[in-house]
Design a protein around this motif. Structure first.
Motif, PDB file in Angstrom:
ATOM      1  N   VAL A  66       5.493  52.251  11.539  1.00  0.00           N
ATOM      2  CA  VAL A  66       4.866  53.219  10.646  1.00  0.00           C
ATOM      3  C   VAL A  66       3.982  52.478   9.660  1.00  0.00           C
ATOM      4  O   VAL A  66       4.324  51.391   9.203  1.00  0.00           O
ATOM      5  N   TYR A  67       2.841  53.065   9.359  1.00  0.00           N
ATOM      6  CA  TYR A  67       1.952  52.591   8.305  1.00  0.00           C
ATOM      7  C   TYR A  67       1.792  53.735   7.315  1.00  0.00           C
ATOM      8  O   TYR A  67       1.479  54.857   7.698  1.00  0.00           O
ATOM      9  N   VAL A 117       7.401  54.903   4.050  1.00  0.00           N
ATOM     10  CA  VAL A 117       7.822  53.817   4.937  1.00  0.00           C
ATOM     11  C   VAL A 117       9.310  53.510   4.742  1.00  0.00           C
ATOM     12  O   VAL A 117      10.068  53.380   5.708  1.00  0.00           O
ATOM     13  N   THR A 134      12.013  53.827  12.766  1.00  0.00           N
ATOM     14  CA  THR A 134      10.908  52.942  13.135  1.00  0.00           C
ATOM     15  C   THR A 134      11.383  51.496  13.080  1.00  0.00           C
ATOM     16  O   THR A 134      12.083  51.095  12.155  1.00  0.00           O
ATOM     17  N   GLN A 155       7.622  48.339   9.935  1.00  0.00           N
ATOM     18  CA  GLN A 155       7.131  49.051   8.767  1.00  0.00           C
ATOM     19  C   GLN A 155       6.004  48.243   8.124  1.00  0.00           C
ATOM     20  O   GLN A 155       6.101  47.030   7.998  1.00  0.00           O
ATOM     21  N   TRP A 156       4.966  48.957   7.711  1.00  0.00           N
ATOM     22  CA  TRP A 156       3.817  48.335   7.058  1.00  0.00           C
ATOM     23  C   TRP A 156       3.378  49.313   5.976  1.00  0.00           C
ATOM     24  O   TRP A 156       2.918  50.404   6.276  1.00  0.00           O
ATOM     25  N   ASN A 157       3.572  48.935   4.705  1.00  0.00           N
ATOM     26  CA  ASN A 157       3.201  49.890   3.659  1.00  0.00           C
ATOM     27  C   ASN A 157       1.924  49.480   2.962  1.00  0.00           C
ATOM     28  O   ASN A 157       1.570  48.311   2.900  1.00  0.00           O
TER      29      ASN A 157
END
Length: 182
Positions: free
Chosen positions: A160-161, A167, A174, A177-179
């Motif tokens: 997920v972004y 996130v 997921t 994770q990339w916030n």
């Protein structure tokens, strides 16, 4: 689109320079043939073209992330090949609209199948895919979407972004994770 010969500048992680976003993050995938990827490193993300792999590698990039979306902003075969030749890991982001993840399980399933198909056509059938949520919403409102993505391509490929709270709320559904910085 910017020239693929643009020289990247070292900057604070996750600050825009020369159109490309530069980030320090966990490397999301592997270049085929590599057995390990540095767990953290410097990387870039971009749309509508980017620097060639040799340019990114010369500037110290460990990874690059760009789009799958069945549009002109996506990775091209030649650009991906330049990253493979430069031994720089790549990752993928799927996004067709900012709030598409609010459309539920069926949409997540369909998007993951489309994203995976596009990645496989490019030669990356097992690389993780980040599904972008570029709208201010809650994790609970997109949870079914990510359940659908998991069902379609498997938990180990789903990322997920989005914003920090979104996130954080999707841990467990997921794998990646990339916030955003914002």
């Amino acid at each position: 689109p910017p020239s693929p010969t643009v020289k990247l500048e070292r900057a604070h992680p996750c600050t825009p320079k020369n159109y490309y976003m530069q980030c320090a993050a966990h490397a999301p995938g592997q270049v085929p043939g590599k057995t390990t990827v540095t767990p953290t490193g410097y990387g870039i993300d971009f749309a509508w073209g980017g620097p060639w792999g040799s340019t990114a590698a010369a500037d110290g990039a460990h990874f690059a992330i760009s789009y799958l979306s069945q549009s002109s902003k996506d990775w091209t075969t030649s650009l991906l090949n330049s990253y493979r030749a430069a031994d720089v890991a790549v990752g993928f982001v799927w996004e067709q609209s900012a709030s598409q993840a609010e459309n539920g399980y069926g949409q997540g399933y369909a998007d993951a199948r489309s994203a995976s198909s596009e990645a496989c056509q490019l030669g990356y059938c097992s690389t993780p895919i980040f599904f972008a949520v570029d709208t201010d919403t809650s994790a609970s409102s997109v949870y079914p979407y990510f359940q659908g993505a998991d069902a379609a391509i498997g938990y180990n490929r789903v990322g997920v972004y989005g914003g920090y709270y979104l996130v954080s709320g999707l841990h467990g559904v997921t794998r990646w994770q990339w916030n955003t910085l914002a």
